[in-house]
Design a protein around this motif. Structure first.
Motif, PDB file in Angstrom:
ATOM      1  N   ILE A 204      53.770  45.967   2.089  1.00  0.00           N
ATOM      2  CA  ILE A 204      54.029  45.509   0.721  1.00  0.00           C
ATOM      3  C   ILE A 204      55.389  46.000   0.239  1.00  0.00           C
ATOM      4  O   ILE A 204      56.147  45.262  -0.410  1.00  0.00           O
ATOM      5  N   THR A 205      55.712  47.248   0.560  1.00  0.00           N
ATOM      6  CA  THR A 205      56.996  47.809   0.134  1.00  0.00           C
ATOM      7  C   THR A 205      58.163  47.048   0.747  1.00  0.00           C
ATOM      8  O   THR A 205      59.122  46.681   0.054  1.00  0.00           O
ATOM      9  N   LEU A 206      58.092  46.793   2.048  1.00  0.00           N
ATOM     10  CA  LEU A 206      59.154  46.028   2.710  1.00  0.00           C
ATOM     11  C   LEU A 206      59.179  44.584   2.218  1.00  0.00           C
ATOM     12  O   LEU A 206      60.245  44.006   1.999  1.00  0.00           O
ATOM     13  N   ALA A 207      58.003  43.990   2.055  1.00  0.00           N
ATOM     14  CA  ALA A 207      57.926  42.590   1.620  1.00  0.00           C
ATOM     15  C   ALA A 207      58.508  42.418   0.224  1.00  0.00           C
ATOM     16  O   ALA A 207      59.146  41.400  -0.064  1.00  0.00           O
ATOM     17  N   PHE A 208      58.302  43.401  -0.660  1.00  0.00           N
ATOM     18  CA  PHE A 208      58.850  43.318  -2.010  1.00  0.00           C
ATOM     19  C   PHE A 208      60.372  43.253  -1.972  1.00  0.00           C
ATOM     20  O   PHE A 208      61.007  42.494  -2.719  1.00  0.00           O
ATOM     21  N   LEU A 209      60.970  44.026  -1.068  1.00  0.00           N
ATOM     22  CA  LEU A 209      62.426  44.025  -0.938  1.00  0.00           C
ATOM     23  C   LEU A 209      62.939  42.696  -0.397  1.00  0.00           C
ATOM     24  O   LEU A 209      63.840  42.081  -0.974  1.00  0.00           O
ATOM     25  N   PHE A 210      62.363  42.227   0.698  1.00  0.00           N
ATOM     26  CA  PHE A 210      62.882  41.032   1.357  1.00  0.00           C
ATOM     27  C   PHE A 210      62.435  39.751   0.662  1.00  0.00           C
ATOM     28  O   PHE A 210      63.183  38.767   0.639  1.00  0.00           O
TER      29      PHE A 210
END
Length: 332
Positions: A204-210
């Motif tokens: 979720i953390t990475l997906a929020f950025l990308f």
């Protein structure tokens, strides 16, 4: 198509050879130029000159750089021996050398960490592509509405906030406050549910950025595509709006996204350094960060070559996908 594929494969091999040479020179010549002898990094600064010279001989550091690079390439395809006689140590192919700090072979060390990074990258990629494309398309179709402004505002926040901030914030909220499982890696074959729950927060953390970047790109591409003549022609023919948007609009607008996706996924497969450090996941990025801290040159070199290989491979896949997504590329 076969000729194009062969040409692209040849270019990929040449690119990897150039990358290996440049990387090898950077990691084994720059330390010497700055007064940091790789032999000292291997054996320690307190070693006597005889021991240091022995390490230089064993690692081949006294050979010309071209000879060293030739041995390095030979090690990648056929393995190599370090030292001579009874003191020789054989490193099986593909040989990336031995860690200066643990004296372990670099290749098994990195391949053991690879499943963590692959799980992290692919899981996050699925989330950010779905979220980014869906929100971007809806935002383009509802241009100027409160939905459009809200989505673009969230996307701006996602692009602006650094990963170490959102990562630590998510740990504070979801793990320490709401009681979610602490992020960890469990092999998928051992326990799929633990694998999923242990990685959902980093995903979720990475997906929020990308996803923020992909939403903005999708919106911009869709707005440009929906203004094309062939879109108006499709609507004039009486095609359903869903067909116009999905088959004609989104498909043409996806081509730039495929390029960005290939680069992003290739870079993440080479190691998500900040994410793995924040969540203490022992993937390629985690080992790269530790290697940088301890000046463990063979591990840094190995991770760099892994990352370069993934990016080259993903670029090759992206080039092949162009013709599948956009018929105009095949015509060209």
């Amino acid at each position: 198509m076969l000729t194009y594929l062969i040409r692209r494969l040849f270019n990929a091999v040449v690119t990897l050879i150039v990358v290996t040479f440049v990387t090898f020179c950077v990691f084994f010549l720059v330390p010497k130029a700055t007064g940091s002898d790789p032999a000292l990094l291997y054996i320690g600064k307190q070693a006597d000159p005889v021991a240091i010279e022995g390490i230089r001989t064993k690692l081949g550091l006294n050979d010309p750089i071209v000879v060293q690079y030739g041995k390095f390439l030979k090690g990648l395809v056929a393995g190599r021996d370090y030292g001579t006689g009874t003191d020789a140590t054989h490193c099986d192919a593909p040989c990336l050398g031995y860690s200066f700090k643990t004296n372990q072979e670099v290749w098994p060390l990195l391949t053991d960490a690879l499943p963590v990074t692959v799980s992290l990258a692919i899981g996050a990629a699925v989330l950010w592509v779905l979220m980014g494309v869906v929100f971007g398309v809806i935002s383009a179709l509802r241009r100027g509405t409160i939905w459009d402004r809200s989505v673009m505002g969230i996307a701006l926040a996602g692009v602006s906030l650094p990963i170490y901030f959102t990562g630590l914030l998510s740990l504070s909220i979801f793990v320490y406050w709401l009681g979610w499982p602490n992020p960890s890696y469990t092999p998928f074959v051992d326990n799929p549910w633990d694998w999923f729950t242990g990685l959902i927060l980093p995903w979720i953390t990475l997906a929020f950025l990308f996803a923020a970047t992909y939403a903005r790109l999708t919106r911009a591409n869709m707005l440009e595509t929906l203004g094309e003549d062939y879109i108006r022609t499709a609507r004039a023919k009486g095609l359903r709006e869903r067909t116009v948007i999905g088959k004609h609009g989104l498909r043409s607008g996806l081509t730039p996204l495929v390029t960005v996706f290939g680069l992003d996924l290739g870079a993440l497969l080479g190691g998500a350094v900040l994410t793995e450090a924040v969540y203490n996941l022992r993937g390629l990025g985690y080992y790269a960060l530790n290697a940088i801290r301890t000046s463990d040159l063979p591990v840094i070199l190995g991770v760099t070559l892994f990352a370069a290989s993934f990016i080259v491979i993903m670029n090759l896949i992206v080039d092949l996908l162009y013709g599948v997504i956009d018929p105009r590329v095949r015509l060209g």
